[in-house]
Structures are given as structure tokens and as C-alpha cells.
Design a protein around this motif. Structure first.
Motif, PDB file in Angstrom:
ATOM      1  N   ARG A  35       0.833  -1.201   0.000  1.00 27.36           N
ATOM      2  CA  ARG A  35       0.000   0.000   0.000  1.00 27.36           C
ATOM      3  C   ARG A  35       0.865   1.247   0.000  1.00 27.36           C
ATOM      4  O   ARG A  35       1.921   1.297   0.657  1.00 27.36           O
ATOM      5  CB  ARG A  35      -0.908   0.011   1.224  1.00 27.36           C
ATOM      6  CG  ARG A  35      -2.043  -1.007   1.135  1.00 27.36           C
ATOM      7  CD  ARG A  35      -3.078  -0.728   2.200  1.00 27.36           C
ATOM      8  NE  ARG A  35      -4.229  -1.616   2.066  1.00 27.36           N
ATOM      9  CZ  ARG A  35      -5.336  -1.487   2.778  1.00 27.36           C
ATOM     10  NH1 ARG A  35      -5.449  -0.523   3.680  1.00 27.36           N
ATOM     11  NH2 ARG A  35      -6.340  -2.310   2.608  1.00 27.36           N
TER      12      ARG A  35
ATOM     13  N   GLU B  67       1.370   7.132   1.349  1.00 31.83           N
ATOM     14  CA  GLU B  67       0.927   8.507   1.177  1.00 31.83           C
ATOM     15  C   GLU B  67      -0.491   8.591   0.614  1.00 31.83           C
ATOM     16  O   GLU B  67      -1.023   9.696   0.444  1.00 31.83           O
ATOM     17  CB  GLU B  67       1.879   9.260   0.233  1.00 31.83           C
ATOM     18  CG  GLU B  67       3.273   9.482   0.791  1.00 31.83           C
ATOM     19  CD  GLU B  67       3.252  10.430   1.968  1.00 31.83           C
ATOM     20  OE1 GLU B  67       2.631  11.496   1.861  1.00 31.83           O
ATOM     21  OE2 GLU B  67       3.853  10.090   3.006  1.00 31.83           O
TER      22      GLU B  67
ATOM     23  N   ARG C 201      -3.513   7.892   1.740  1.00 26.12           N
ATOM     24  CA  ARG C 201      -4.567   8.488   2.565  1.00 26.12           C
ATOM     25  C   ARG C 201      -4.473  10.009   2.527  1.00 26.12           C
ATOM     26  O   ARG C 201      -5.486  10.703   2.359  1.00 26.12           O
ATOM     27  CB  ARG C 201      -4.462   7.994   4.011  1.00 26.12           C
ATOM     28  CG  ARG C 201      -5.524   8.594   4.936  1.00 26.12           C
ATOM     29  CD  ARG C 201      -5.449   7.997   6.329  1.00 26.12           C
ATOM     30  NE  ARG C 201      -6.434   8.618   7.197  1.00 26.12           N
ATOM     31  CZ  ARG C 201      -6.228   9.745   7.867  1.00 26.12           C
ATOM     32  NH1 ARG C 201      -5.059  10.362   7.770  1.00 26.12           N
ATOM     33  NH2 ARG C 201      -7.190  10.260   8.622  1.00 26.12           N
ATOM     34  N   LYS C 202      -3.250  10.533   2.662  1.00 28.97           N
ATOM     35  CA  LYS C 202      -3.058  11.981   2.630  1.00 28.97           C
ATOM     36  C   LYS C 202      -3.485  12.557   1.282  1.00 28.97           C
ATOM     37  O   LYS C 202      -4.144  13.601   1.220  1.00 28.97           O
ATOM     38  CB  LYS C 202      -1.589  12.300   2.899  1.00 28.97           C
ATOM     39  CG  LYS C 202      -1.274  13.782   3.007  1.00 28.97           C
ATOM     40  CD  LYS C 202       0.223  14.036   3.114  1.00 28.97           C
ATOM     41  CE  LYS C 202       0.828  13.345   4.303  1.00 28.97           C
ATOM     42  NZ  LYS C 202       2.281  13.660   4.445  1.00 28.97           N
TER      43      LYS C 202
ATOM     44  N   VAL D 209      -5.644  11.289  -0.875  1.00 30.28           N
ATOM     45  CA  VAL D 209      -7.091  11.185  -1.055  1.00 30.28           C
ATOM     46  C   VAL D 209      -7.819  12.233  -0.220  1.00 30.28           C
ATOM     47  O   VAL D 209      -8.786  12.850  -0.685  1.00 30.28           O
ATOM     48  CB  VAL D 209      -7.584   9.767  -0.705  1.00 30.28           C
ATOM     49  CG1 VAL D 209      -9.114   9.724  -0.661  1.00 30.28           C
ATOM     50  CG2 VAL D 209      -7.061   8.757  -1.722  1.00 30.28           C
ATOM     51  N   LEU D 210      -7.378  12.457   1.009  1.00 31.69           N
ATOM     52  CA  LEU D 210      -8.036  13.455   1.859  1.00 31.69           C
ATOM     53  C   LEU D 210      -7.902  14.849   1.256  1.00 31.69           C
ATOM     54  O   LEU D 210      -8.868  15.627   1.261  1.00 31.69           O
ATOM     55  CB  LEU D 210      -7.439  13.424   3.266  1.00 31.69           C
ATOM     56  CG  LEU D 210      -7.754  12.176   4.102  1.00 31.69           C
ATOM     57  CD1 LEU D 210      -7.057  12.260   5.458  1.00 31.69           C
ATOM     58  CD2 LEU D 210      -9.245  11.983   4.284  1.00 31.69           C
TER      59      LEU D 210
ATOM     60  N   ILE E 252      -9.786   3.686  -2.740  1.00 34.20           N
ATOM     61  CA  ILE E 252     -10.657   4.468  -1.858  1.00 34.20           C
ATOM     62  C   ILE E 252     -11.655   3.557  -1.169  1.00 34.20           C
ATOM     63  O   ILE E 252     -11.883   3.651   0.046  1.00 34.20           O
ATOM     64  CB  ILE E 252     -11.374   5.575  -2.654  1.00 34.20           C
ATOM     65  CG1 ILE E 252     -10.342   6.533  -3.273  1.00 34.20           C
ATOM     66  CG2 ILE E 252     -12.344   6.341  -1.756  1.00 34.20           C
ATOM     67  CD1 ILE E 252     -10.946   7.651  -4.096  1.00 34.20           C
TER      68      ILE E 252
ATOM     69  N   ARG F 245     -10.567   1.811   1.947  1.00 33.02           N
ATOM     70  CA  ARG F 245     -10.332   2.601   3.160  1.00 33.02           C
ATOM     71  C   ARG F 245     -11.597   3.257   3.716  1.00 33.02           C
ATOM     72  O   ARG F 245     -11.682   3.517   4.915  1.00 33.02           O
ATOM     73  CB  ARG F 245      -9.278   3.678   2.864  1.00 33.02           C
ATOM     74  CG  ARG F 245      -7.884   3.092   2.641  1.00 33.02           C
ATOM     75  CD  ARG F 245      -6.934   4.114   2.025  1.00 33.02           C
ATOM     76  NE  ARG F 245      -5.572   3.598   1.961  1.00 33.02           N
ATOM     77  CZ  ARG F 245      -5.122   2.780   1.011  1.00 33.02           C
ATOM     78  NH1 ARG F 245      -5.946   2.362   0.048  1.00 33.02           N
ATOM     79  NH2 ARG F 245      -3.870   2.357   1.028  1.00 33.02           N
ATOM     80  N   TRP F 246     -12.550   3.569   2.863  1.00 34.68           N
ATOM     81  CA  TRP F 246     -13.762   4.261   3.312  1.00 34.68           C
ATOM     82  C   TRP F 246     -14.987   3.554   2.759  1.00 34.68           C
ATOM     83  O   TRP F 246     -15.070   3.247   1.572  1.00 34.68           O
ATOM     84  CB  TRP F 246     -13.742   5.714   2.855  1.00 34.68           C
ATOM     85  CG  TRP F 246     -12.635   6.506   3.490  1.00 34.68           C
ATOM     86  CD1 TRP F 246     -12.631   7.086   4.724  1.00 34.68           C
ATOM     87  CD2 TRP F 246     -11.356   6.818   2.902  1.00 34.68           C
ATOM     88  NE1 TRP F 246     -11.439   7.726   4.961  1.00 34.68           N
ATOM     89  CE2 TRP F 246     -10.631   7.583   3.850  1.00 34.68           C
ATOM     90  CE3 TRP F 246     -10.742   6.519   1.676  1.00 34.68           C
ATOM     91  CZ2 TRP F 246      -9.343   8.056   3.618  1.00 34.68           C
ATOM     92  CZ3 TRP F 246      -9.457   6.986   1.437  1.00 34.68           C
ATOM     93  CH2 TRP F 246      -8.773   7.750   2.401  1.00 34.68           C
TER      94      TRP F 246
ATOM     95  N   LEU G  13     -15.731   9.145   4.298  1.00 40.30           N
ATOM     96  CA  LEU G  13     -14.591   9.892   3.770  1.00 40.30           C
ATOM     97  C   LEU G  13     -14.643  11.347   4.236  1.00 40.30           C
ATOM     98  O   LEU G  13     -13.631  11.905   4.681  1.00 40.30           O
ATOM     99  CB  LEU G  13     -14.577   9.822   2.243  1.00 40.30           C
ATOM    100  CG  LEU G  13     -13.503  10.655   1.528  1.00 40.30           C
ATOM    101  CD1 LEU G  13     -12.110  10.311   2.025  1.00 40.30           C
ATOM    102  CD2 LEU G  13     -13.608  10.458   0.016  1.00 40.30           C
TER     103      LEU G  13
ATOM    104  N   ASP H 117     -13.617  11.751   7.783  1.00 37.70           N
ATOM    105  CA  ASP H 117     -12.160  11.683   7.919  1.00 37.70           C
ATOM    106  C   ASP H 117     -11.522  13.001   7.492  1.00 37.70           C
ATOM    107  O   ASP H 117     -10.573  13.480   8.114  1.00 37.70           O
ATOM    108  CB  ASP H 117     -11.618  10.531   7.073  1.00 37.70           C
ATOM    109  CG  ASP H 117     -10.336   9.936   7.646  1.00 37.70           C
ATOM    110  OD1 ASP H 117      -9.820  10.486   8.641  1.00 37.70           O
ATOM    111  OD2 ASP H 117      -9.847   8.930   7.107  1.00 37.70           O
TER     112      ASP H 117
ATOM    113  N   SER I  60      -9.367  15.435  10.034  1.00 31.57           N
ATOM    114  CA  SER I  60      -7.955  15.730   9.749  1.00 31.57           C
ATOM    115  C   SER I  60      -7.718  17.203   9.458  1.00 31.57           C
ATOM    116  O   SER I  60      -6.573  17.653   9.381  1.00 31.57           O
ATOM    117  CB  SER I  60      -7.473  14.899   8.552  1.00 31.57           C
ATOM    118  OG  SER I  60      -8.167  15.269   7.375  1.00 31.57           O
TER     119      SER I  60
END
Length: 204
Positions: free
Chosen positions: A11, A14, A16-17, A19-20, A51, A54-55, A61, A64, A68
Motif C-alpha cells: 500500500r 501517502e 490516505r493523505k 485522497v483526503l 478508496i 479505506r472508506w 470519507l 475523515d 484531519s
């Protein structure tokens, strides 16, 4: 002979960062109804499966993203109230002309549509940002710099509200484009406000 288990695809640490941040940008442009996994995946340059792993939903999403999205107050602000108020005004002005500011404004505009998602976010903003700034006003009043009946909430709202309206109406430019002009605006705004609440006429 025992077979070795094939390692899966590693995986991206980076992802998650990315995508956010992508979700934040898509939301600012299209609102919550337009913040689809497809749009976010395209903005983040990742596949939709990354995606979905993770969500579970767009709501998860967004939750999250909101968790953050932390605006950190400047805890170094102390001392005489005039430079403190200038620093608060400049901080709000920088925020108003940033991606983070655009996100806050978009959330504010959709808050009534999605109260379960957004109310907690604004509660956190108040507890972290507003109440720290409020404490600085209370301290200045106790030192005798401001009149005894100065309302700290209204004073902070006067500064932040003035800055936000000025930015929205295009009366000010981003500080990174005109630092001197931004500083002059903040100086004038604070001076105008202090004429009404400073206890000592020499501070007005």
C-alpha cells in the motif's frame, strides 16, 4: 514442500493523505453531493478500489476529511493587546485566501444540509480557535488595557467577521501577494476597533 504466500501489492503510505486532500478540493468545487469516489479518485490520481478499501461511503470519507482538517492556533500570541489583535486579523486574512479557508466557507454554506457531519467540526473550531483568542481578550481586560464591559466574544467576532467579509468582497488581497497592503489593512482595522474598547485613550 510448504508454499510461500505471495506478497500482495504494497500500500502506498501517502495514499490516505493524497485522497483526503483531493476530497477536500473536490468538495470545495462541487459540494458534498459532488464529492463522489469517482471524482475524488480522479483528483487524487488513484484507482477507485484504493478508496473503497479505506472508506465505506462518502460520509465516512468526509468525516475523515473533517477530522484531519485541523486549524492550529498561534499559541505564541501574548502581551500587549494591539499586536495580538493584529496577529489575529492577519491569521484570519491568510486563512480567508487559502484552500483551507475555502473549505471552511463551503462547510459553513452546507452546514444546515448535513448537520450530523458538520456540527462537530464547527464545535471543534470554536473550542480550539475562538476560545483561545477569547482568553487573550479576557487577559487584556484584566490588565486594564480594555474597558471592563468589553465583550470578548463580540470583539473577536468583529475582527474575524470584518476580515472575512473584506476578503469575500474583494476589498483585500492575499497577504502572500501584498504583504504590506495586508498588514496596513489589519493595522487600520485594529486601530478602528480599539477606538471603541481601549480603556486608555492613548492606546486608541
Amino acid at each position: 514442500m510448504e508454499q510461500k504466500k505471495l506478497a500482495g501489492r504494497p500500500r502506498d503510505p501517502e495514499i490516505r493523505k493524497r485522497v483526503l486532500l483531493a476530497a477536500q478540493r473536490v468538495y470545495v468545487r462541487a459540494g458534498f453531493s459532488g464529492m463522489t469516489f469517482e471524482a475524488v479518485a480522479r483528483e487524487a490520481a488513484v484507482g477507485k478500489p484504493a478508496i473503497y478499501r479505506r472508506w465505506a461511503s462518502a460520509e465516512a470519507l468526509m468525516d475523515d476529511v473533517l477530522s484531519s482538517h485541523v486549524l492550529v492556533p498561534d499559541r505564541s500570541m501574548r502581551g500587549e493587546i494591539r499586536p495580538v489583535l493584529r496577529a489575529i486579523a492577519m491569521s484570519v486574512l491568510r486563512l480567508a485566501h487559502s484552500e483551507e479557508g475555502a473549505f471552511v466557507l463551503r462547510v459553513s454554506s452546507e452546514r444546515a444540509l448535513h448537520p450530523k457531519l458538520f456540527d462537530q467540526y464547527f464545535e471543534r473550531l470554536r473550542s480550539v480557535i475562538h476560545f483561545q483568542n477569547r482568553a487573550l481578550i479576557v487577559e487584556a481586560t484584566s490588565r486594564g488595557e480594555l474597558v471592563e464591559n468589553c465583550n470578548p466574544d463580540i470583539l473577536i467576532q468583529t475582527i474575524t467577521g470584518s476580515v472575512l467579509v473584506s476578503a469575500l468582497m474583494g476589498f483585500t488581497v492575499a497577504p502572500d501577494k501584498d504583504e504590506e497592503g495586508a498588514a496596513r489593512y489589519c493595522d487600520d482595522l485594529v486601530a478602528q476597533i480599539l477606538r471603541g474598547v481601549a480603556s486608555d485613550p492613548t492606546r486608541r
